[in-house]
Design a protein around this motif. Structure first.
Motif, PDB file in Angstrom:
ATOM      1  N   ARG A 236       1.014  -1.307   0.059  1.00  0.00           N
ATOM      2  CA  ARG A 236      -0.073   0.018   0.046  1.00  0.00           C
ATOM      3  C   ARG A 236       0.814   1.501   0.156  1.00  0.00           C
ATOM      4  NH1 ARG A 236      -5.204   1.393   2.295  1.00  0.00           N
ATOM      5  NH2 ARG A 236      -5.461  -0.684   2.793  1.00  0.00           N
ATOM      6  N   SER A 237       2.071   1.231   0.659  1.00  0.00           N
ATOM      7  CA  SER A 237       2.860   2.441   0.618  1.00  0.00           C
ATOM      8  C   SER A 237       4.103   2.172  -0.221  1.00  0.00           C
ATOM      9  CB  SER A 237       3.439   2.605   2.339  1.00  0.00           C
ATOM     10  OG  SER A 237       2.194   2.590   3.143  1.00  0.00           O
ATOM     11  N   MET A 238       4.162   1.352  -0.946  1.00  0.00           N
ATOM     12  CA  MET A 238       5.409   1.390  -1.931  1.00  0.00           C
ATOM     13  C   MET A 238       5.760   2.453  -2.651  1.00  0.00           C
ATOM     14  SD  MET A 238       6.546  -1.878  -4.385  1.00  0.00           S
ATOM     15  CE  MET A 238       5.304  -1.269  -5.574  1.00  0.00           C
ATOM     16  N   ALA A 239       4.845   3.111  -3.313  1.00  0.00           N
ATOM     17  CA  ALA A 239       5.372   4.049  -4.076  1.00  0.00           C
ATOM     18  C   ALA A 239       5.333   5.439  -3.234  1.00  0.00           C
ATOM     19  CB  ALA A 239       4.081   4.451  -4.927  1.00  0.00           C
ATOM     20  N   ALA A 240       4.632   5.599  -2.050  1.00  0.00           N
ATOM     21  CA  ALA A 240       4.705   6.891  -1.057  1.00  0.00           C
ATOM     22  C   ALA A 240       6.032   6.906  -0.466  1.00  0.00           C
ATOM     23  CB  ALA A 240       3.623   6.823  -0.315  1.00  0.00           C
ATOM     24  N   PHE A 241       6.530   5.845  -0.336  1.00  0.00           N
ATOM     25  CA  PHE A 241       7.902   5.481   0.477  1.00  0.00           C
ATOM     26  C   PHE A 241       9.075   5.752  -0.154  1.00  0.00           C
ATOM     27  CE2 PHE A 241      11.029   3.144   3.103  1.00  0.00           C
ATOM     28  CZ  PHE A 241      11.042   4.000   4.282  1.00  0.00           C
ATOM     29  N   ALA A 242       8.994   5.643  -1.429  1.00  0.00           N
ATOM     30  CA  ALA A 242      10.154   5.356  -2.482  1.00  0.00           C
ATOM     31  C   ALA A 242      10.967   6.664  -2.463  1.00  0.00           C
ATOM     32  CB  ALA A 242       9.740   5.247  -3.719  1.00  0.00           C
ATOM     33  N   PRO A 243      10.399   7.821  -2.338  1.00  0.00           N
ATOM     34  CA  PRO A 243      11.145   9.264  -2.282  1.00  0.00           C
ATOM     35  C   PRO A 243      12.029   9.186  -0.699  1.00  0.00           C
ATOM     36  CG  PRO A 243       8.814   9.832  -3.052  1.00  0.00           C
ATOM     37  CD  PRO A 243       8.999   8.423  -2.588  1.00  0.00           C
ATOM     38  N   VAL A 244      11.502   8.607   0.335  1.00  0.00           N
ATOM     39  CA  VAL A 244      12.206   8.617   1.390  1.00  0.00           C
ATOM     40  C   VAL A 244      13.494   7.848   1.355  1.00  0.00           C
ATOM     41  CG1 VAL A 244      12.219   7.869   3.698  1.00  0.00           C
ATOM     42  CG2 VAL A 244      10.100   8.855   2.918  1.00  0.00           C
ATOM     43  N   ILE A 245      13.457   6.645   0.404  1.00  0.00           N
ATOM     44  CA  ILE A 245      14.672   5.744   0.354  1.00  0.00           C
ATOM     45  C   ILE A 245      15.757   6.711  -0.396  1.00  0.00           C
ATOM     46  CG2 ILE A 245      15.579   3.964  -1.066  1.00  0.00           C
ATOM     47  CD1 ILE A 245      12.665   2.411  -0.642  1.00  0.00           C
ATOM     48  N   ALA A 246      15.218   7.337  -1.541  1.00  0.00           N
ATOM     49  CA  ALA A 246      16.100   8.098  -1.959  1.00  0.00           C
ATOM     50  C   ALA A 246      17.051   9.029  -1.194  1.00  0.00           C
ATOM     51  CB  ALA A 246      15.494   8.906  -3.275  1.00  0.00           C
TER      52      ALA A 246
END
Length: 289
Positions: free
Chosen positions: A276-286
């Motif tokens: 559910r949060s995969m796309a939303a969290f991606a900018p945090v990873i970067a």
């Protein structure tokens, strides 16, 4: 001691078809995730075939279970599965284990539902026996990763976390609910970390600590839908749910700062989100690379 590097996993719950599952695994790798994870629940696809299918379309991500119900398995049979899958995925397997909690799944499988103590005893014995079997050079098949693929034990209860601290490579904390009216859940999380540290003893410096992130919310969403969290946090108000350690809210920069604080304060460096949060969290990873 230098700070451990961050790692990020995503548990994928959908994609029954081969194409659907593989597309999600491929997308997770493209978004920067380190680990693609499959759950273990009756009514969902079996996790090990999913991981083998994901390995066919990815090259970098590691592949794991989050988490396998130890009560559904016997150590000798599971060791064969683990070693075989580790070979098929080129040494990228990570094995996550839990004690099992859903009585209706045991009943559907035709298995008795043991008490909590018995389930935890079985979990501890399974990890111990897996290490013995997989670490034996005469065991067939032999995993690529020696002596064993990394083992995570994940859950919430005190005894389970002690087992994880004493036997696992990765300790997974599935959540921290407020311990009293004055707590947001962070004091409870600190208690869990202290318990793990005490139980681990000399193993503490080598442990990787994982936290399940229940959801990632934008700071622009003033009234987020929290209905899917009610089962996890019964009796809590919306404001209490939003304050939980596993609920991340804000801009990517703000959440990244929060996770840096979690690393400094608690030693948490491995974070798992749900699909559910995969796309939303991606900018945090970067921002944390």
């Amino acid at each position: 001691m230098p700070l451990r590097q961050f790692r990020f996993g995503v548990s994928l719950f959908t994609g029954v078809s081969r194409g659907g599952w593989q597309n999600r695994a491929r997308r997770a790798e493209e978004l920067g995730y380190d680990v693609v994870l499959a759950p273990d629940h009756l009514g969902m696809p079996a996790p090990f075939p999913l991981l083998a299918a994901a390995a066919m379309v990815t090259s970098r991500v590691r592949l794991g279970t989050y988490v396998l119900n130890a009560g559904f398995h016997r150590a000798a049979l599971l060791a064969r599965e683990v070693a075989s899958v580790d070979q098929l995925v080129g040494g990228r397997l990570e094995l996550g284990l839990g004690a099992g909690y859903a009585q209706h799944e045991y009943e559907a499988a035709g298995l008795p539902f043991p008490g909590a103590g018995e389930r935890l005893d079985h979990l501890a014995g399974t990890v111990t026996e897996l290490r013995r079997l997989l670490g034996d050079d005469d065991h067939v098949p032999v995993p690529v990763q020696r002596p064993t693929p990394p083992i995570m034990v994940a859950g919430q209860g005190d005894r389970l976390l002690r087992i994880a601290a004493q036997h696992a490579d990765i300790v997974g904390i599935a959540g921290a609910l407020p311990r009293d009216g004055g707590d947001t859940g962070h004091a409870a999380l600190a208690d869990k970390i202290a318990l793990v540290r005490d139980a681990a003893g000399g193993r503490w410096p080598d442990l990787e600590l994982n936290l399940l992130v229940q959801t990632v919310l934008s700071d622009t969403d003033r009234q987020p839908d929290l209905s899917f969290l009610r089962g996890f946090a019964p009796g809590l108000t919306d404001d209490q749910i939003l304050a939980l350690p596993g609920v991340l809210r804000g801009s990517a920069a703000a959440i990244a700062d929060t996770l840096r604080g979690y690393r400094e304060t608690y030693g948490l460096t491995y974070f798992t989100v749900t699909e559910r949060s995969m796309a939303a969290f991606a900018p945090v990873i970067a921002r944390l690379r």
